[in-house]
Scaffold this motif. Structure first.
Motif, PDB file in Angstrom:
ATOM      1  N   ARG A  23      26.614  33.489 -56.409  1.00  0.00           N
ATOM      2  CA  ARG A  23      25.607  34.515 -56.698  1.00  0.00           C
ATOM      3  C   ARG A  23      25.964  35.271 -57.977  1.00  0.00           C
ATOM      4  NH1 ARG A  23      24.806  39.942 -54.394  1.00  0.00           N
ATOM      5  NH2 ARG A  23      22.611  40.530 -54.638  1.00  0.00           N
ATOM      6  N   ALA A  24      27.240  35.619 -58.135  1.00  0.00           N
ATOM      7  CA  ALA A  24      27.665  36.327 -59.341  1.00  0.00           C
ATOM      8  C   ALA A  24      27.534  35.432 -60.576  1.00  0.00           C
ATOM      9  CB  ALA A  24      29.104  36.803 -59.184  1.00  0.00           C
ATOM     10  N   LYS A  25      27.866  34.162 -60.439  1.00  0.00           N
ATOM     11  CA  LYS A  25      27.732  33.236 -61.572  1.00  0.00           C
ATOM     12  C   LYS A  25      26.269  33.090 -61.981  1.00  0.00           C
ATOM     13  CE  LYS A  25      31.845  30.504 -60.462  1.00  0.00           C
ATOM     14  NZ  LYS A  25      32.360  29.180 -60.034  1.00  0.00           N
ATOM     15  N   TRP A  26      25.377  33.024 -61.001  1.00  0.00           N
ATOM     16  CA  TRP A  26      23.952  32.902 -61.286  1.00  0.00           C
ATOM     17  C   TRP A  26      23.437  34.143 -62.015  1.00  0.00           C
ATOM     18  CZ3 TRP A  26      19.889  30.197 -62.205  1.00  0.00           C
ATOM     19  CH2 TRP A  26      18.603  30.684 -61.971  1.00  0.00           C
ATOM     20  N   HIS A  27      23.820  35.322 -61.575  1.00  0.00           N
ATOM     21  CA  HIS A  27      23.375  36.552 -62.219  1.00  0.00           C
ATOM     22  C   HIS A  27      23.954  36.669 -63.636  1.00  0.00           C
ATOM     23  CE1 HIS A  27      21.203  38.903 -59.067  1.00  0.00           C
ATOM     24  NE2 HIS A  27      21.806  38.026 -58.277  1.00  0.00           N
TER      25      HIS A  27
END
Length: 276
Positions: free
Chosen positions: A133-137
């Motif tokens: 999720r953090a990588k996507w954001h």
């Protein structure tokens, strides 16, 4: 009954998806993108490209090196089809970036839109995340910044083309430096460090011999040899595993046959013979 002096209940603290360091990294990279975009716009203007051509190329290619390659081939008198093919070849490095970001990409319509933002910077920034999720954001934040600032900086460079000396300022040199700073943490892995060094040697050695921008693309050939090595190792493991399984099966069959023979022999013996 409520009291005026009752302590107000505190709301639970919401943890941020991205740390402050990611926002700072995006800001720094965005500044370098603007600097390189000014260089691209200035070179495009000097090469005779109209402002709308510079803008459309920046919006739809969105690759940095591909735009420089396209403009350089046209400025050198090359055919437009050759410029397009050279730009596509330079942007073929995005295939490797797509493999890197694929594991955390959502499997829906958002991936089709965000795939246009896959490039060096967005891939490097996404690696700072500690979860999918953090990588996507992080990827979306960097990709949106590039999608806005790259064409905008190119337009400013186009209008200041007669004022900015892109070769003298060396604005494009900031690009690889900041990318190296972003991936320096990954270089702690010995395999990654070895592949990076080999790729650098290949790119530096072939850059004087190949057209503009293609030297760096050839460094991706390192992964071909790595993939071939992994394929050979997997094949050898399967063969050795299959041979071991066959040997184990043969031993089990032999042991079973010996056991059956022993049982038959014991059954054929008379009670008295067993004590002789």
């Amino acid at each position: 009954m409520g009291s005026l002096f009752r302590t107000a209940e505190r709301k639970p603290r919401v943890e941020r998806v991205l740390p402050g360091s990611t926002y700072r990294a995006v800001a720094i990279v965005t500044i370098t993108i603007i600097a390189v975009a000014l260089s691209y716009g200035a070179i495009s203007a000097v090469s005779g490209f109209a402002w709308w051509q510079t803008l459309l190329l920046a919006m739809f290619a969105l690759g940095g090196a591909a735009e420089f390659t396209f403009v350089g081939v046209i400025a050198a008198g090359g055919a437009p089809i050759l410029a397009v093919l050279a730009g596509l070849l330079v942007n073929s490095r995005n295939f490797a970036f797509g493999v890197a970001v694929g594991p955390f990409f959502p499997q829906d319509w958002r991936a089709l839109i965000a795939s246009h933002w896959i490039n060096d910077e967005s891939t490097a920034i996404s690696r700072t995340g500690h979860s999918d999720r953090a990588k996507w954001h992080a990827f979306l934040l960097m990709g949106a910044a590039i999608a806005i600032m790259w064409p905008g900086g190119a337009m400013v460079g186009q209008w200041l083309g007669n004022v900015i000396n892109a070769d003298l300022l060396g604005l494009d040199a900031a690009f690889p430096i900041i990318l190296f700073c972003l991936i320096r943490g990954d270089l702690k892995n010995r395999v990654t460090l070895s592949l990076t060094v080999i790729g650098i040697l290949v790119a530096v050695g072939l850059t004087p011999l190949l057209p503009l921008g293609l030297g760096a693309v050839t460094s991706l050939s390192v992964f071909v040899f790595v993939a071939a090595g992994w394929g050979v190792r997997s094949f050898i493991r399967r063969r050795s595993g299959g041979a071991g399984a066959f040997a184990d099966t043969a031993d089990a069959d032999r042991a079973g046959a010996d056991s059956v023979a022993a049982d038959e022999h014991s059954q054929s013996m008379t009670p008295g013979e067993g004590h002789r």
